[in-house]
Design an enzyme around this catalytic site. Structure first.
Site, PDB file in Angstrom:
ATOM      1  N   HIS A 168       0.836  -1.207   0.000  1.00 40.76           N
ATOM      2  CA  HIS A 168       0.000   0.000   0.000  1.00 40.76           C
ATOM      3  C   HIS A 168       0.869   1.253   0.000  1.00 40.76           C
ATOM      4  CE1 HIS A 168      -3.057  -2.861   1.382  1.00 40.76           C
ATOM      5  NE2 HIS A 168      -3.977  -1.942   1.166  1.00 40.76           N
ATOM      6  N   ASN A 200       7.903  -4.064   3.785  1.00 38.71           N
ATOM      7  CA  ASN A 200       6.469  -3.821   3.907  1.00 38.71           C
ATOM      8  C   ASN A 200       5.938  -4.246   5.270  1.00 38.71           C
ATOM      9  OD1 ASN A 200       3.804  -3.167   3.050  1.00 38.71           O
ATOM     10  ND2 ASN A 200       3.437  -5.297   2.498  1.00 38.71           N
TER      11      ASN A 200
END
Length: 329
Positions: A168, A200
């Protein structure tokens, strides 16, 4: 040189402001002002006149946007205009392929099949949500963007067995106050191929937590995030080596950037933190402050300006260091 920069800002601000002002006239059934290119400054325009024009355009875009929502029912278009101006109040990095979602705005790259940049406005209210009002990540699914032509769209199959997470840019946890807002962050135009273990799920997550902590402390943080494709040097020559994944050839970034712009309580000034992290595993013992960089390094690497409407003299702190040139807002 300085004048040319002001001219560029005025033209970009005019383009961004036009859509909001014209849409406002549609909502309230009032005549839209003439914002044709005939009012653009020419090379003969004095710097002082140009500065006033730029300021007027910026103020106009804010003043003529829709008001903040209240407990009353707010027309959806009116609310979207207000929200867009809140998120993008410090300037658009680029103007092509811009999409507004409920709580973030992004620009999509047809070439890379991923975003160029994503902008969010985190507030103390939205971050400090209650369990009853929060979105549930388990109810969100990664989704292909229906408005992107299939020639240029990423799909979930592209990420399957690629070795990369669907990372994201606008963090899902930033938008837990609303299930719809959280769902929006799972559209693949907000996603980049990102190293999972060590980035991440680790340091990048720490950086996202930093943004939320600043929002809780100061009340308002604008976040600009995106991928970078930076060169390496081999035998004295520079190359940009880009890995591609999936049948749709999604480009794997070499690095990611995130810029945090804090609005200080009381409105006296701003603070800015600029980070760049490599798209590779990062050691646990490295603090996120190891990845602070000058804002100009991000701008040169990304090819656009960051929070263009904020002057350096308005920044009380830059990357945690007091700014000797600070004069206030």
């Amino acid at each position: 040189m300085m004048f040319q920069g002001m001219l560029r800002k005025a033209k970009r601000a005019l383009a961004a402001a036009t859509a909001g002002i014209v849409a406002h006239s549609i909502i309230y059934d009032t005549p839209a002002p003439d914002l044709s290119t005939s009012i653009l400054p020419s090379p003969s325009t004095s710097p002082s006149t140009l500065a006033h024009l730029l300021n007027a355009i910026h103020i106009s875009a804010q003043a003529k946007s829709a008001p903040a929502p209240s407990d009353n029912v707010v027309p959806s278009l009116e609310h979207k205009l207000w929200k867009r101006n809140e998120v993008m109040k410090f300037g658009y990095p680029t103007l092509d392929n811009v999409t507004q979602y409920e709580d973030h705005v992004l620009a999509y790259s047809n070439f890379h099949r991923s975003p160029l940049w994503v902008c969010e406005h985190l507030t103390e209210h939205n971050i400090n949500i209650t369990a009853d009002s929060s979105g549930d990540r388990s109810h969100s699914k990664f989704t292909t963007v229906p408005t992107v032509h299939p020639f240029f769209a990423a799909t979930n199959k592209d990420y399957l067995n690629s070795g990369f997470d669907r990372g994201h840019m606008a963090a899902a946890a930033n938008h837990r106050y609303s299930q719809a807002a959280m769902n929006d962050t799972f559209y693949l135009d907000n996603i980049c191929p990102q190293t999972g273990k060590g980035l991440n799920r680790s340091k990048w997550n720490d950086l996202e937590k930093r943004a939320r902590a600043l929002a809780r402390k100061h009340g308002s943080v604008h976040v600009l995030t995106g991928p970078l494709y930076l060169p390496t040097v081999t035998n004295g020559e520079k190359f940009i080596k880009m890995q591609l994944i999936g049948n749709n050839n999604i480009t794997v970034p070499t690095h990611f950037f995130k810029v945090l712009l804090v609005t200080e309580r009381g409105g006296n000034g701003y603070q800015m933190e600029c980070y760049v992290m490599p798209n590779e595993p990062i050691r646990d013992d490295l603090p996120i402050t190891s990845f602070l960089v000058p804002k100009t390094a991000i701008e040169k690497g990304a090819g656009f300006f960051v929070f263009e409407f904020v002057a350096d003299s308005q920044l009380r702190k830059i990357n945690g260091i007091d700014n000797p040139d600070f004069i206030g807002r």
